[in-house]
Design a protein around this motif. Structure first.
Motif, PDB file in Angstrom:
ATOM      1  N   ASP A  19       0.733  -1.028  -0.020  1.00  0.00           N
ATOM      2  CA  ASP A  19      -0.119   0.124   0.213  1.00  0.00           C
ATOM      3  C   ASP A  19       0.307   1.248  -0.005  1.00  0.00           C
ATOM      4  N   GLU A  20       2.501   0.900   0.291  1.00  0.00           N
ATOM      5  CA  GLU A  20       3.157   1.910   0.486  1.00  0.00           C
ATOM      6  C   GLU A  20       3.361   2.717  -1.356  1.00  0.00           C
ATOM      7  N   VAL A  21       3.584   1.487  -2.014  1.00  0.00           N
ATOM      8  CA  VAL A  21       4.437   1.761  -3.499  1.00  0.00           C
ATOM      9  C   VAL A  21       4.008   0.360  -4.565  1.00  0.00           C
ATOM     10  N   ARG A  22       4.197   0.763  -5.739  1.00  0.00           N
ATOM     11  CA  ARG A  22       3.537  -0.603  -6.668  1.00  0.00           C
ATOM     12  C   ARG A  22       3.957  -1.344  -6.492  1.00  0.00           C
ATOM     13  N   CYS A  23       3.681  -2.954  -6.037  1.00  0.00           N
ATOM     14  CA  CYS A  23       4.447  -4.120  -5.857  1.00  0.00           C
ATOM     15  C   CYS A  23       3.788  -4.885  -5.572  1.00  0.00           C
ATOM     16  N   ARG A  24       3.715  -6.102  -5.994  1.00  0.00           N
ATOM     17  CA  ARG A  24       2.744  -7.381  -5.627  1.00  0.00           C
ATOM     18  C   ARG A  24       3.957  -8.320  -5.095  1.00  0.00           C
ATOM     19  N   TYR A  25       4.070  -8.823  -3.722  1.00  0.00           N
ATOM     20  CA  TYR A  25       4.650  -9.551  -3.602  1.00  0.00           C
ATOM     21  C   TYR A  25       4.217 -11.317  -3.632  1.00  0.00           C
ATOM     22  N   VAL A  26       4.571 -11.591  -3.952  1.00  0.00           N
ATOM     23  CA  VAL A  26       4.357 -13.141  -4.313  1.00  0.00           C
ATOM     24  C   VAL A  26       5.740 -14.275  -4.201  1.00  0.00           C
ATOM     25  N   ARG A  27       5.178 -15.290  -3.110  1.00  0.00           N
ATOM     26  CA  ARG A  27       6.024 -16.539  -2.410  1.00  0.00           C
ATOM     27  C   ARG A  27       6.400 -17.346  -3.131  1.00  0.00           C
ATOM     28  N   GLU A  28       7.510 -17.258  -3.451  1.00  0.00           N
ATOM     29  CA  GLU A  28       7.479 -19.629  -3.858  1.00  0.00           C
ATOM     30  C   GLU A  28       8.600 -20.152  -2.723  1.00  0.00           C
ATOM     31  N   PRO A  29       8.040 -21.901  -3.534  1.00  0.00           N
ATOM     32  CA  PRO A  29       6.736 -22.298  -3.814  1.00  0.00           C
ATOM     33  C   PRO A  29       5.551 -21.350  -3.069  1.00  0.00           C
ATOM     34  N   GLU A  30       4.392 -21.802  -3.963  1.00  0.00           N
ATOM     35  CA  GLU A  30       3.473 -21.109  -3.366  1.00  0.00           C
ATOM     36  C   GLU A  30       2.786 -21.951  -2.489  1.00  0.00           C
ATOM     37  N   GLY A  31       2.431 -21.355  -0.873  1.00  0.00           N
ATOM     38  CA  GLY A  31       1.666 -22.374   0.028  1.00  0.00           C
ATOM     39  C   GLY A  31       2.656 -22.234   1.417  1.00  0.00           C
ATOM     40  N   ALA A  32       3.837 -21.879   1.111  1.00  0.00           N
ATOM     41  CA  ALA A  32       5.498 -22.128   1.460  1.00  0.00           C
ATOM     42  C   ALA A  32       5.472 -20.751   2.301  1.00  0.00           C
ATOM     43  N   ALA A  33       4.510 -19.717   1.961  1.00  0.00           N
ATOM     44  CA  ALA A  33       5.279 -18.679   3.464  1.00  0.00           C
ATOM     45  C   ALA A  33       4.296 -17.817   3.283  1.00  0.00           C
ATOM     46  N   SER A  34       2.881 -17.118   4.204  1.00  0.00           N
ATOM     47  CA  SER A  34       2.186 -16.568   4.768  1.00  0.00           C
ATOM     48  C   SER A  34       2.824 -14.877   4.210  1.00  0.00           C
ATOM     49  N   TRP A  35       2.363 -14.524   4.139  1.00  0.00           N
ATOM     50  CA  TRP A  35       2.748 -12.353   3.955  1.00  0.00           C
ATOM     51  C   TRP A  35       2.341 -12.207   5.355  1.00  0.00           C
ATOM     52  N   ASP A  36       2.989 -11.130   6.672  1.00  0.00           N
ATOM     53  CA  ASP A  36       2.884 -10.943   7.823  1.00  0.00           C
ATOM     54  C   ASP A  36       2.840  -9.236   7.037  1.00  0.00           C
ATOM     55  N   PHE A  37       2.093  -8.335   8.590  1.00  0.00           N
ATOM     56  CA  PHE A  37       2.289  -6.559   7.823  1.00  0.00           C
ATOM     57  C   PHE A  37       1.276  -6.316   9.311  1.00  0.00           C
ATOM     58  N   ASP A  38       2.181  -5.218   9.619  1.00  0.00           N
ATOM     59  CA  ASP A  38       1.316  -4.373  10.626  1.00  0.00           C
ATOM     60  C   ASP A  38       0.863  -5.038  12.342  1.00  0.00           C
ATOM     61  N   VAL A  39       2.221  -5.959  11.820  1.00  0.00           N
ATOM     62  CA  VAL A  39       2.169  -6.324  14.167  1.00  0.00           C
ATOM     63  C   VAL A  39       2.242  -4.738  14.400  1.00  0.00           C
ATOM     64  N   TYR A  40       0.936  -5.031  15.596  1.00  0.00           N
ATOM     65  CA  TYR A  40       0.793  -3.997  16.349  1.00  0.00           C
ATOM     66  C   TYR A  40       0.102  -3.881  18.015  1.00  0.00           C
ATOM     67  N   VAL A  41       0.513  -3.458  18.864  1.00  0.00           N
ATOM     68  CA  VAL A  41       0.118  -3.805  19.873  1.00  0.00           C
ATOM     69  C   VAL A  41       0.230  -1.692  20.586  1.00  0.00           C
ATOM     70  N   HIS A  42      -0.874  -2.190  21.696  1.00  0.00           N
ATOM     71  CA  HIS A  42      -1.038  -0.384  22.687  1.00  0.00           C
ATOM     72  C   HIS A  42       0.102  -0.535  23.057  1.00  0.00           C
ATOM     73  N   PRO A  43       0.172   0.994  23.039  1.00  0.00           N
ATOM     74  CA  PRO A  43       1.358   1.351  23.991  1.00  0.00           C
ATOM     75  C   PRO A  43       1.248   0.890  25.780  1.00  0.00           C
ATOM     76  N   ASP A  44      -0.060   0.898  26.017  1.00  0.00           N
ATOM     77  CA  ASP A  44      -0.280   0.240  27.055  1.00  0.00           C
ATOM     78  C   ASP A  44      -0.438  -0.969  27.639  1.00  0.00           C
ATOM     79  N   HIS A  45       0.804  -1.984  26.388  1.00  0.00           N
ATOM     80  CA  HIS A  45       0.557  -2.904  27.359  1.00  0.00           C
ATOM     81  C   HIS A  45       1.600  -3.669  25.955  1.00  0.00           C
ATOM     82  N   ARG A  46       2.149  -2.957  25.888  1.00  0.00           N
ATOM     83  CA  ARG A  46       3.632  -3.193  25.127  1.00  0.00           C
ATOM     84  C   ARG A  46       4.662  -4.280  26.063  1.00  0.00           C
ATOM     85  N   THR A  47       4.712  -4.212  27.095  1.00  0.00           N
ATOM     86  CA  THR A  47       5.454  -4.203  28.244  1.00  0.00           C
ATOM     87  C   THR A  47       4.612  -5.756  28.436  1.00  0.00           C
ATOM     88  N   GLY A  48       3.773  -6.335  27.794  1.00  0.00           N
ATOM     89  CA  GLY A  48       2.664  -7.501  29.145  1.00  0.00           C
ATOM     90  C   GLY A  48       3.157  -8.420  27.446  1.00  0.00           C
TER      91      GLY A  48
END
Length: 252
Positions: free
Chosen positions: A125-154
């Motif tokens: 969503d930041e640039v023009r690009c499609r991420y494709v992992r090979e072979p298919e099914g070997a890897a997921s794509w993860d993004f936006d791992v977020y924890v609220h600031p009040d809970h980042r030490t838990g």
């Protein structure tokens, strides 16, 4: 005026040295170019990413008694608890439209964190690009791992990853891939602590409203584009399964 210039110079030199020490020489140069372009009114933008593969461990990261007050569950597009997260409706729709799954960390009825996964190709969503992992099914794509600031030490972060890894094990994925800004040393270190290793890099230069130039050490290596419906497909190779596997103990 001369005294002010003399005082400013050592401060600038110290910042330059600190940036080089944190990011390395080439990335530090690109970081300062990116900063300069950012001040030029949006005429041009530069992004540099590190593409990493994080292995899916065979065992949970946390012991069973850690973080039991936090439930992790998938959140549907219509779940009102999504608005506990710092996301707009447009961003959420963009992700769900690509088949992405949002895992929410829930405590006392509120979402205190999230982790997004996409098992198919994913459009940046930041640039023009499609991420494709090979072979298919070997890897997921993860993004936006977020924890609220009040809970980042838990335990929310660990609970999210344990849920994500459990889901990926069920689906036969051996890795989770992601892109990290080469200018974000803290995020690179956080991923490295989970076993992530860099498998490629990509630099994007956006010029004006349409033109984009991509240079990468992953195929297709060089791409010039100006149409949103024809993004370059960045191919991320996943290594074959290791002989015998590898057991990883959970942390206490």
């Amino acid at each position: 005026m001369a005294a002010e210039t003399a005082t400013a110079a050592p401060g600038l030199t110290a910042r330059l040295r600190a940036t080089v020490a944190e990011l390395g020489g080439p990335n530090a140069v690109l970081y300062w170019i990116s900063r300069a372009l950012g001040r030029a009114g949006g005429i041009a933008r530069l992004h540099r990413y590190v593409i990493v593969l994080q292995p899916v461990p065979e065992r949970p990261l946390l012991k069973p008694h850690r973080g039991r007050s936090i439930a992790v569950e998938p959140l549907s597009r219509d779940d009102p608890r999504l608005f506990d997260l710092p996301l707009t409706r447009a961003v959420m729709d963009y992700r769900f439209d690509q088949g992405a799954l949002c895992l929410g960390a829930v405590k006392d009825g509120r979402v205190i964190g999230c982790l997004w996964l996409c098992l198919g190709p994913f459009d940046e969503d930041e640039v023009r690009c499609r991420y494709v992992r090979e072979p298919e099914g070997a890897a997921s794509w993860d993004f936006d791992v977020y924890v609220h600031p009040d809970h980042r030490t838990g335990f929310a972060f660990g609970r999210l990853w344990d849920a994500a890894n459990g889901l990926l094990r069920e689906r036969g994925a051996r890795f989770s891939a992601s892109r990290i800004s080469a200018f974000n040393a803290a995020s690179l270190k956080s991923h490295a602590a989970l076993g992530a290793a860099a498998v490629g890099r990509a630099t994007f230069l956006r010029l004006g409203p349409r033109l984009q130039v991509m240079v990468s050490d992953l195929a297709p290596r060089v791409n010039i584009s100006w149409r949103d419906d024809r993004p370059p497909r960045l191919l991320i190779p996943c290594p074959p399964p290791a002989q015998g596997g590898e057991n990883k103990e959970g942390t206490s």
